[in-house]
Enzyme design. Structure first.
Site, PDB file in Angstrom:
ATOM      1  N   THR A 168       5.323 -20.252  12.517  1.00  0.00           N
ATOM      2  CA  THR A 168       4.098 -19.461  12.420  1.00  0.00           C
ATOM      3  C   THR A 168       4.345 -18.056  12.945  1.00  0.00           C
ATOM      4  O   THR A 168       5.212 -17.842  13.803  1.00  0.00           O
ATOM      5  CB  THR A 168       2.936 -20.120  13.201  1.00  0.00           C
ATOM      6  OG1 THR A 168       1.732 -19.400  12.964  1.00  0.00           O
ATOM      7  CG2 THR A 168       3.210 -20.154  14.691  1.00  0.00           C
ATOM      8  N   ARG A 208       2.953 -10.458   6.855  1.00  0.00           N
ATOM      9  CA  ARG A 208       3.271  -9.600   5.706  1.00  0.00           C
ATOM     10  C   ARG A 208       4.148  -8.403   6.079  1.00  0.00           C
ATOM     11  O   ARG A 208       4.009  -7.320   5.531  1.00  0.00           O
ATOM     12  CB  ARG A 208       1.987  -9.130   5.010  1.00  0.00           C
ATOM     13  CG  ARG A 208       1.177 -10.271   4.400  1.00  0.00           C
ATOM     14  CD  ARG A 208      -0.013  -9.745   3.621  1.00  0.00           C
ATOM     15  NE  ARG A 208      -0.745 -10.833   2.994  1.00  0.00           N
ATOM     16  CZ  ARG A 208      -0.459 -11.362   1.807  1.00  0.00           C
ATOM     17  NH1 ARG A 208       0.562 -10.886   1.124  1.00  0.00           N
ATOM     18  NH2 ARG A 208      -1.178 -12.354   1.321  1.00  0.00           N
ATOM     19  N   GLY A 217       7.666  -9.237   6.717  1.00  0.00           N
ATOM     20  CA  GLY A 217       9.017  -9.778   6.597  1.00  0.00           C
ATOM     21  C   GLY A 217       9.479 -10.565   7.800  1.00  0.00           C
ATOM     22  O   GLY A 217      10.625 -11.021   7.843  1.00  0.00           O
ATOM     23  N   TYR A 254      11.002 -19.740   0.011  1.00  0.00           N
ATOM     24  CA  TYR A 254      12.017 -20.763   0.230  1.00  0.00           C
ATOM     25  C   TYR A 254      12.956 -20.879  -0.972  1.00  0.00           C
ATOM     26  O   TYR A 254      14.169 -20.989  -0.817  1.00  0.00           O
ATOM     27  CB  TYR A 254      11.361 -22.123   0.507  1.00  0.00           C
ATOM     28  CG  TYR A 254      10.621 -22.193   1.812  1.00  0.00           C
ATOM     29  CD1 TYR A 254      11.129 -21.595   2.959  1.00  0.00           C
ATOM     30  CD2 TYR A 254       9.409 -22.873   1.908  1.00  0.00           C
ATOM     31  CE1 TYR A 254      10.458 -21.656   4.160  1.00  0.00           C
ATOM     32  CE2 TYR A 254       8.724 -22.939   3.109  1.00  0.00           C
ATOM     33  CZ  TYR A 254       9.248 -22.332   4.233  1.00  0.00           C
ATOM     34  OH  TYR A 254       8.566 -22.402   5.418  1.00  0.00           O
TER      35      TYR A 254
END
Length: 304
Positions: free
Chosen positions: A207, A214, A216, A253
């Site tokens: 988290t 937002r 990176g 992912y």
């Protein structure tokens, strides 16, 4: 973590939280606490009476020295492992608040506020448990320092004072966290379905603090997890879960090399959980190197 009995009634089953792996509610018989050394030494190593193999001692040293840094145009991210010693208790409390806030954003129902203290207790006990499982598992914490007006992303300012919330003068704001288990001993007590192989590394509970999403940071946190797996000389195939509705993290992912291994049965809806993908990636033999990137990613909760 009034209506507490309703939450405690979930203790025989896996938590309904769709993203955090608090495998059991806070009943002592359901918490796998730290090994026999009840109180770690100040340096974070096991206390007297705990015997570790040379490999385990080497892994503890690797955890203690692990650092992953990435310089963004907007600031510097530093990721390290949360130690077992009391020096990191304040940082652990900051993570309790970060994870509790993430939980509240996820469930999105008004009565959740009434469980704030109980929720914090559950998370605190869970972190205590996971910190005690080193070197078989690690809780990573990321610190963020914004770039100065002069464009210095390193954040080297001699007059900085340690902040509240466990944010030290040399590290910056507590920005993100993730958990990595390296083998069956460190695996979560009740991982979500589809169940990953317990003797392979597993990443969960990722988290990022809401104001820092937002930017990176989530992608670099994932790279830090992979880098640690390699440095700990664990098996190279890494597993994680991603909810099917979380399209942005799922795309991230896939772009970073993770493939779907298995998909939840539709019957999982009967347990009030969202369907998930089990994903895996084969890591390279060389260490992961941080790559400059300014691309935005949705750093919302990235794993189930």
């Amino acid at each position: 973590m009034a209506a507490a009995p309703a939450l405690l009634s979930l203790s025989p089953a896996v938590s309904r939280h769709p993203r955090l792996l608090f495998s059991r509610c806070p009943s002592p018989r359901h918490l796998r606490l730290a090994p026999p050394a009840a109180t770690p030494s100040p340096g974070g190593s096991p206390g007297p009476g705990v015997f570790l193999s040379p490999r385990a001692l080497s892994q503890l040293d690797e955890l203690a020295s692990f650092r992953y840094e990435h310089a963004f145009p907007h600031g510097l991210l530093t990721v390290r492992a949360l130690s077992r010693g009391p020096d990191d208790d304040a940082v652990a409390e900051a993570l309790v608040r970060l994870l509790a806030s993430s939980f509240s954003e996820t469930v999105r129902w008004a009565p959740a506020q009434r469980y704030a203290q109980l929720l914090a207790f559950v998370i605190r006990r869970y972190l205590h448990d996971r910190r005690g499982l080193a070197p078989h598992a690690a809780v990573l914490v990321g610190f963020y320092r914004p770039a100065t007006d002069a464009g210095d992303a390193t954040g080297d300012e001699g007059d900085d004072e340690g902040g509240e919330d466990g944010e030290g003068e040399d590290e910056g704001e507590t920005a993100c966290t993730a958990e990595v288990s390296f083998d069956a001993v460190g695996a979560p007590g009740a991982p979500p379905t589809p169940t990953p192989p317990l003797d392979f590394p597993y990443i969960c509970n990722m988290t990022v603090k809401t104001p820092l999403r937002r930017r990176g940071i989530g992608k670099q946190l994932l790279k830090a997890c992979e880098d640690l797996v390699i440095k700990m000389n664990a098996k190279r195939r890494v597993y994680l879960h991603c909810r099917m509705i979380d399209q942005v993290p799922f795309n991230m992912y896939r772009k970073t090399g993770y493939n779907i291994v298995q998909t939840d049965s539709i019957l999982v809806w009967l347990s009030l959980q969202k369907r998930k993908y089990l994903m895996s990636k084969e890591l390279p033999q060389a260490s992961v190197v941080s790559e400059p990137s300014t691309k935005d990613f949705d750093d919302n909760i990235l794993t189930s």
